[in-house]
Design a protein around this motif. Sequence first.
Motif, PDB file in Angstrom:
ATOM      1  N   ARG A 334      42.830  32.164  48.476  1.00 51.74           N
ATOM      2  CA  ARG A 334      42.316  32.008  47.138  1.00 51.74           C
ATOM      3  C   ARG A 334      41.236  32.963  47.106  1.00 51.74           C
ATOM      4  N   GLU A 337      42.265  36.649  47.236  1.00 48.53           N
ATOM      5  CA  GLU A 337      42.615  36.883  45.778  1.00 48.53           C
ATOM      6  C   GLU A 337      41.188  37.298  44.966  1.00 48.53           C
ATOM      7  N   ALA A 338      40.219  36.247  45.025  1.00 45.68           N
ATOM      8  CA  ALA A 338      39.204  36.392  44.262  1.00 45.68           C
ATOM      9  C   ALA A 338      38.330  37.715  44.496  1.00 45.68           C
ATOM     10  N   GLU A 339      38.161  37.923  45.883  1.00 45.15           N
ATOM     11  CA  GLU A 339      37.583  39.491  46.453  1.00 45.15           C
ATOM     12  C   GLU A 339      38.594  40.545  45.488  1.00 45.15           C
ATOM     13  N   GLN A 340      39.808  40.451  45.919  1.00 50.03           N
ATOM     14  CA  GLN A 340      40.242  41.770  45.467  1.00 50.03           C
ATOM     15  C   GLN A 340      40.046  41.830  43.703  1.00 50.03           C
ATOM     16  N   GLN A 341      40.142  40.659  43.277  1.00 50.31           N
ATOM     17  CA  GLN A 341      39.869  40.850  41.842  1.00 50.31           C
ATOM     18  C   GLN A 341      38.435  41.399  41.511  1.00 50.31           C
ATOM     19  N   MET A 342      37.608  40.980  42.159  1.00 51.17           N
ATOM     20  CA  MET A 342      36.274  41.401  42.034  1.00 51.17           C
ATOM     21  C   MET A 342      36.025  42.993  42.494  1.00 51.17           C
ATOM     22  N   GLN A 344      38.593  45.131  42.073  1.00 51.39           N
ATOM     23  CA  GLN A 344      39.169  45.815  40.875  1.00 51.39           C
ATOM     24  C   GLN A 344      38.389  45.896  39.885  1.00 51.39           C
ATOM     25  N   GLU A 345      37.757  44.799  39.281  1.00 50.26           N
ATOM     26  CA  GLU A 345      36.766  44.767  38.108  1.00 50.26           C
ATOM     27  C   GLU A 345      35.670  45.953  38.685  1.00 50.26           C
TER      28      GLU A 345
END
Length: 360
Positions: A334, A337-342, A344-345
Amino acid sequence: MSSFVKNAWYVAAWSGEIGRYPMARTILGENLVFWRRQDGSPAALIDRCPHKLAPLSAGSLVGDDLQCGYHGMTFNSHGQCVRIPGQIAIPPSACARPFPLLERFGAVWVWMGEPALADASQIVEVRRYGEPGWGLVDGQYLHFDCNYLNITDNLVDPAHTTYVHRNTIGNAAAEDVSVKVEQGENHVLAYRWVNDSEPVPLVKAMGNFAGQVDRWQYYYLHLPSVSCVDFGSIAANREHSEQEMDAGLRSFSYNFLTPETETTTHYFWLHLRNYQPDSTQASAQVTQLMTDTFLEDAAILALVQREQDRTGIREFVRLGIDNAPARIRRLIARRQEAEQQMAQEAVSTAPPSSSQALTA
């Protein structure tokens, strides 16, 4: 995909390892260089000169700054180039990435992720550290030839002590004692009590129990990779309370796992105990016993890693004792995933001109 969590504090070195000289260490697959400024504070940069990529750790200190040993480019602790021999103009791209550091509990901690997110309160508190009546063994280091998650699996698995640690902290009395598991937002706890049993070798060596004991094992894993093992024994049939546990033989073993690569791990550890706290002989015995214990882990985990690499499979079957390890891996996933989303943003919102600054 990398198994690393970057937005976290990791022990980079024991405080005594870093001095007035460049010291290289690989952390989360990145080569870093560490040194101390003249006021004693530590500094860290990516271990790579932006010119020809020579390791900055092969250079030397000039005051508080680090000079590359290839062409003499000099960088301050913020990663800014402050001098290029024979050249007045300094290109904006002449920089080396700096890393946030904190010094606590006799260790230097590094933040490998987004600097703006580095929060000192996220460093795990070491229980009993510096308190009267508690002996300390620190400055200990081992190198494990396995992925750090195989070690976190091991460090929330009291069941393996019966078989891997027969000569140190385990015995057959615990074979069929079930393990309970609790989970918080940032930790997993696996624990059990082994009641009315023979003392394990460590307790026999360090305690003065006349008969059977009740033994506890509380295995905390604070994300992503700091372990605390609360371990000890009291006379059998006593109340299982904090007061009785502190009056018995008790220790807190902290293990700071810092991934080096996907298949190797820096293993820093310290140990606090309430028995013979001022005895140098006891400290030496504890150091040897705990080192032997961790080397037993290292040996079996290296074999596990070798077979996982050969087959490409982590496990064919899951057992009840895998409850806590499975929870940790889900929590780690989790965070990833949060780091990858950050990330990408950040890329989607960054102006085009900022891309050059990300290459240092």
